[in-house]
Design an enzyme around this catalytic site. Structure first.
Site, PDB file in Angstrom:
ATOM      1  N   ARG A  96      -7.723   6.734 -10.361  1.00  0.00           N
ATOM      2  CA  ARG A  96      -7.341   7.623 -11.465  1.00  0.00           C
ATOM      3  C   ARG A  96      -8.598   7.988 -12.240  1.00  0.00           C
ATOM      4  O   ARG A  96      -9.563   7.202 -12.294  1.00  0.00           O
ATOM      5  CB  ARG A  96      -6.373   6.903 -12.419  1.00  0.00           C
ATOM      6  CG  ARG A  96      -4.958   6.745 -11.876  1.00  0.00           C
ATOM      7  CD  ARG A  96      -4.200   8.070 -11.887  1.00  0.00           C
ATOM      8  NE  ARG A  96      -2.818   7.934 -11.473  1.00  0.00           N
ATOM      9  CZ  ARG A  96      -2.354   8.186 -10.245  1.00  0.00           C
ATOM     10  NH1 ARG A  96      -3.165   8.590  -9.295  1.00  0.00           N
ATOM     11  NH2 ARG A  96      -1.064   8.064  -9.970  1.00  0.00           N
ATOM     12  N   HIS A 105      -7.184  16.252  -7.212  1.00  0.00           N
ATOM     13  CA  HIS A 105      -6.135  15.230  -7.076  1.00  0.00           C
ATOM     14  C   HIS A 105      -5.216  15.540  -5.883  1.00  0.00           C
ATOM     15  O   HIS A 105      -4.004  15.656  -6.028  1.00  0.00           O
ATOM     16  CB  HIS A 105      -5.330  15.133  -8.388  1.00  0.00           C
ATOM     17  CG  HIS A 105      -4.553  13.844  -8.488  1.00  0.00           C
ATOM     18  ND1 HIS A 105      -4.330  13.192  -9.673  1.00  0.00           N
ATOM     19  CD2 HIS A 105      -3.936  13.077  -7.541  1.00  0.00           C
ATOM     20  CE1 HIS A 105      -3.604  12.101  -9.466  1.00  0.00           C
ATOM     21  NE2 HIS A 105      -3.355  12.010  -8.169  1.00  0.00           N
TER      22      HIS A 105
HETATM   23  P1  NDP Z   1      -0.992  -1.410  -5.010  1.00  0.00           P
HETATM   24  O1  NDP Z   1      -0.238  -1.798  -6.223  1.00  0.00           O
HETATM   25  O2  NDP Z   1      -0.379  -1.602  -3.681  1.00  0.00           O
HETATM   26  O3  NDP Z   1      -2.397  -2.192  -4.977  1.00  0.00           O
HETATM   27  C1  NDP Z   1      -3.194  -2.340  -6.092  1.00  0.00           C
HETATM   28  C2  NDP Z   1      -4.368  -3.252  -5.759  1.00  0.00           C
HETATM   29  O4  NDP Z   1      -5.245  -3.302  -6.901  1.00  0.00           O
HETATM   30  C3  NDP Z   1      -3.939  -4.692  -5.476  1.00  0.00           C
HETATM   31  O5  NDP Z   1      -4.737  -5.249  -4.458  1.00  0.00           O
HETATM   32  C4  NDP Z   1      -4.230  -5.389  -6.809  1.00  0.00           C
HETATM   33  O6  NDP Z   1      -4.531  -6.771  -6.718  1.00  0.00           O
HETATM   34  C5  NDP Z   1      -5.474  -4.654  -7.248  1.00  0.00           C
HETATM   35  N1  NDP Z   1      -5.653  -4.797  -8.691  1.00  0.00           N
HETATM   36  C6  NDP Z   1      -4.840  -4.412  -9.706  1.00  0.00           C
HETATM   37  N2  NDP Z   1      -5.336  -4.761 -10.892  1.00  0.00           N
HETATM   38  C7  NDP Z   1      -6.499  -5.394 -10.625  1.00  0.00           C
HETATM   39  C8  NDP Z   1      -7.479  -6.018 -11.446  1.00  0.00           C
HETATM   40  N3  NDP Z   1      -7.358  -6.049 -12.766  1.00  0.00           N
HETATM   41  N4  NDP Z   1      -8.532  -6.598 -10.831  1.00  0.00           N
HETATM   42  C9  NDP Z   1      -8.659  -6.588  -9.494  1.00  0.00           C
HETATM   43  N5  NDP Z   1      -7.758  -6.009  -8.659  1.00  0.00           N
HETATM   44  C10 NDP Z   1      -6.699  -5.434  -9.237  1.00  0.00           C
HETATM   45  O7  NDP Z   1      -1.439   0.109  -5.224  1.00  0.00           O
HETATM   46  P2  NDP Z   1      -1.652   1.243  -4.115  1.00  0.00           P
HETATM   47  O8  NDP Z   1      -2.635   0.773  -3.130  1.00  0.00           O
HETATM   48  O9  NDP Z   1      -0.353   1.711  -3.626  1.00  0.00           O
HETATM   49  O10 NDP Z   1      -2.249   2.428  -5.025  1.00  0.00           O
HETATM   50  C11 NDP Z   1      -3.413   2.278  -5.780  1.00  0.00           C
HETATM   51  C12 NDP Z   1      -3.616   3.478  -6.680  1.00  0.00           C
HETATM   52  O11 NDP Z   1      -4.038   4.617  -5.949  1.00  0.00           O
HETATM   53  C13 NDP Z   1      -2.391   3.988  -7.425  1.00  0.00           C
HETATM   54  O12 NDP Z   1      -2.056   3.180  -8.525  1.00  0.00           O
HETATM   55  C14 NDP Z   1      -2.848   5.364  -7.853  1.00  0.00           C
HETATM   56  O13 NDP Z   1      -3.510   5.291  -9.094  1.00  0.00           O
HETATM   57  C15 NDP Z   1      -3.848   5.760  -6.774  1.00  0.00           C
HETATM   58  N6  NDP Z   1      -3.354   6.877  -5.955  1.00  0.00           N
HETATM   59  C16 NDP Z   1      -4.088   8.032  -5.950  1.00  0.00           C
HETATM   60  C17 NDP Z   1      -3.679   9.094  -5.203  1.00  0.00           C
HETATM   61  C18 NDP Z   1      -4.497  10.337  -5.121  1.00  0.00           C
HETATM   62  O14 NDP Z   1      -4.041  11.336  -4.556  1.00  0.00           O
HETATM   63  N7  NDP Z   1      -5.711  10.334  -5.637  1.00  0.00           N
HETATM   64  C19 NDP Z   1      -2.430   9.062  -4.400  1.00  0.00           C
HETATM   65  C20 NDP Z   1      -1.761   7.796  -4.471  1.00  0.00           C
HETATM   66  C21 NDP Z   1      -2.207   6.757  -5.242  1.00  0.00           C
HETATM   67  P3  NDP Z   1      -3.453  -7.820  -6.120  1.00  0.00           P
HETATM   68  O15 NDP Z   1      -3.521  -7.607  -4.637  1.00  0.00           O
HETATM   69  O16 NDP Z   1      -3.977  -9.120  -6.527  1.00  0.00           O
HETATM   70  O17 NDP Z   1      -2.122  -7.438  -6.719  1.00  0.00           O
HETATM   71  C1  OXD Z   2       0.227   9.007  -6.778  1.00  0.00           C
HETATM   72  C2  OXD Z   2      -0.598  10.192  -6.877  1.00  0.00           C
HETATM   73  O1  OXD Z   2       0.041   8.068  -7.550  1.00  0.00           O
HETATM   74  O2  OXD Z   2      -0.208  11.233  -6.311  1.00  0.00           O
HETATM   75  O3  OXD Z   2       1.085   8.975  -5.888  1.00  0.00           O
HETATM   76  O4  OXD Z   2      -1.663  10.160  -7.471  1.00  0.00           O
END
Ligand code: NDP
Ligand code: OXD
Length: 308
Positions: free
Chosen positions: A223, A271
């Protein structure tokens, strides 16, 4: 009982067609045509309405139409209502494609070749083997893991960082603040795939960038709020960071006068790294509706305390 969709209307039309085929008994409503608000039990939204409870008093589950839920004001969603993010194969596929092209763009020096082209220079650069390039992903969740699985196939030296300890074959896994230094110091191409939470806002700042090796590159597909923009500009301008590929910014869109638009070492996309695909997402949402009705855990239910 009815299902309400409140996000991009064109995609909503696709959801409506898919619901008519796969769940003909579950009435589908497209915002703002809510019908009888008392009938709405399920809401899928990019952003729920502010007065959710007053407007839709019988909602039982709120689905995010995205993988992230930072755009939600969770304080407006009563605590007893589960919030479920989008965990579906289409969004994973898109992200794997995008990050792969971004890593390969950096790995194969395409920023440098673009600069050379602009001055009509035909200069070959030595090709580094992928195994000599250390890629690191912040976030080892649904998307981070899928991206690393694919990058591993190219032979990149892969690592990931998460909050709690994880294990992945062929990937060096680091967890928690105490392991961040070790993770960053071995990373040439850093990819941010974290959720935006109170703990991760502004994480891509001067302090973190300084801990990467000189000449490292950044890909932000998490983000815009993860990135401190002036800190990145300073690191690009003093050469500590070589290249940045940014799919997300804060705000979106960037103001016309923003220096990222014309920076030779920044590539921007609006995005589009990935998006929920109605054909694959509707199946997952309907499976979650079935699970909810059966009292089973839903796929992608978030932990409100962690904010993701
Ligand atoms: P998940 O919830 O599956 O994974 C999040 C990961 O981040 C986990 O491994 C988690 O750790 C880790 N994490 C969270 N907080 C922390 C922290 N404070 N310190 C260290 N690690 C942390 O999310 P997704 O993989 O599904 O998606 C990730 C992000 O991608 C979304 O939230 C969104 O913002 C972004 N996104 C962007 C898109 C785009 O088009 N640009 C499209 C889709 C998503 P743990 O394994 O320990 O829980
Ligand atoms: C999502 C995105 O979070 O599109 O799915 O960014």
């Amino acid at each position: 009982m009815a299902f309400l969709y409140k996000a991009d209307p064109a995609r909503g039309e696709q959801w409506a067609r898919l619901f008519a085929i796969h769940a003909p008994d579950l009435p589908f409503r497209l915002w703002p045509d809510v019908g009888d608000p008392a009938e709405i039990r399920y809401l899928a939204a990019w952003k729920p309405p502010e007065d959710l409870h007053a407007l839709l008093p019988n909602v039982e589950v709120v689905f995010s139409t995205g993988a992230g839920i930072d755009q939600f004001d969770l304080s407006g969603v009563p605590a007893h209502i589960p919030v479920v993010r989008m965990v579906e194969p289409g969004i994973v596929e898109g992200m794997v494609e995008y990050v792969t092209q971004a890593v390969l763009t950096i790995h194969r020096d395409l920023f440098d070749y673009a600069a050379q082209q602009s001055t009509r220079q035909w200069i070959e650069r030595p090709v580094q083997p992928a195994s000599a390039r250390r890629v690191g992903v912040l976030g080892l969740g649904m998307l981070g893991q899928a991206v690393l699985e694919r990058l591993n196939l190219f032979g990149f030296a892969c690592a990931g960082w998460s909050r709690s300890p994880r294990e992945m074959e062929g990937v060096a896994c680091f967890a928690g603040a105490e392991a961040l230094d070790a993770f960053l110091s071995r990373t040439d191409i850093l990819i941010c795939l974290l959720p935006l939470t109170d703990a991760t806002r502004g994480i891509l700042n001067a302090n973190l960038l300084a801990r990467l090796p000189r000449g490292a590159s950044l890909i932000n597909v998490g983000r815009g709020g993860h990135l401190n923009q002036p800190d990145l500009l300073a690191a690009l301008d003093n050469g500590h960071i070589a290249n940045a590929i940014l799919d997300v910014t804060d705000p979106e869109p960037l103001p016309q006068s923003h220096p990222f638009w014309t920076h030779p070492r920044v590539r921007l996309t609006p995005h589009i790294a990935s998006a929920t695909r109605p054909d694959t997402a509707v199946e997952v949402v309907l499976e979650n509706v079935r699970r909810h009705r059966a009292g089973l855990p839903m796929i992608g239910q978030i932990d409100r305390r962690q904010g993701y």
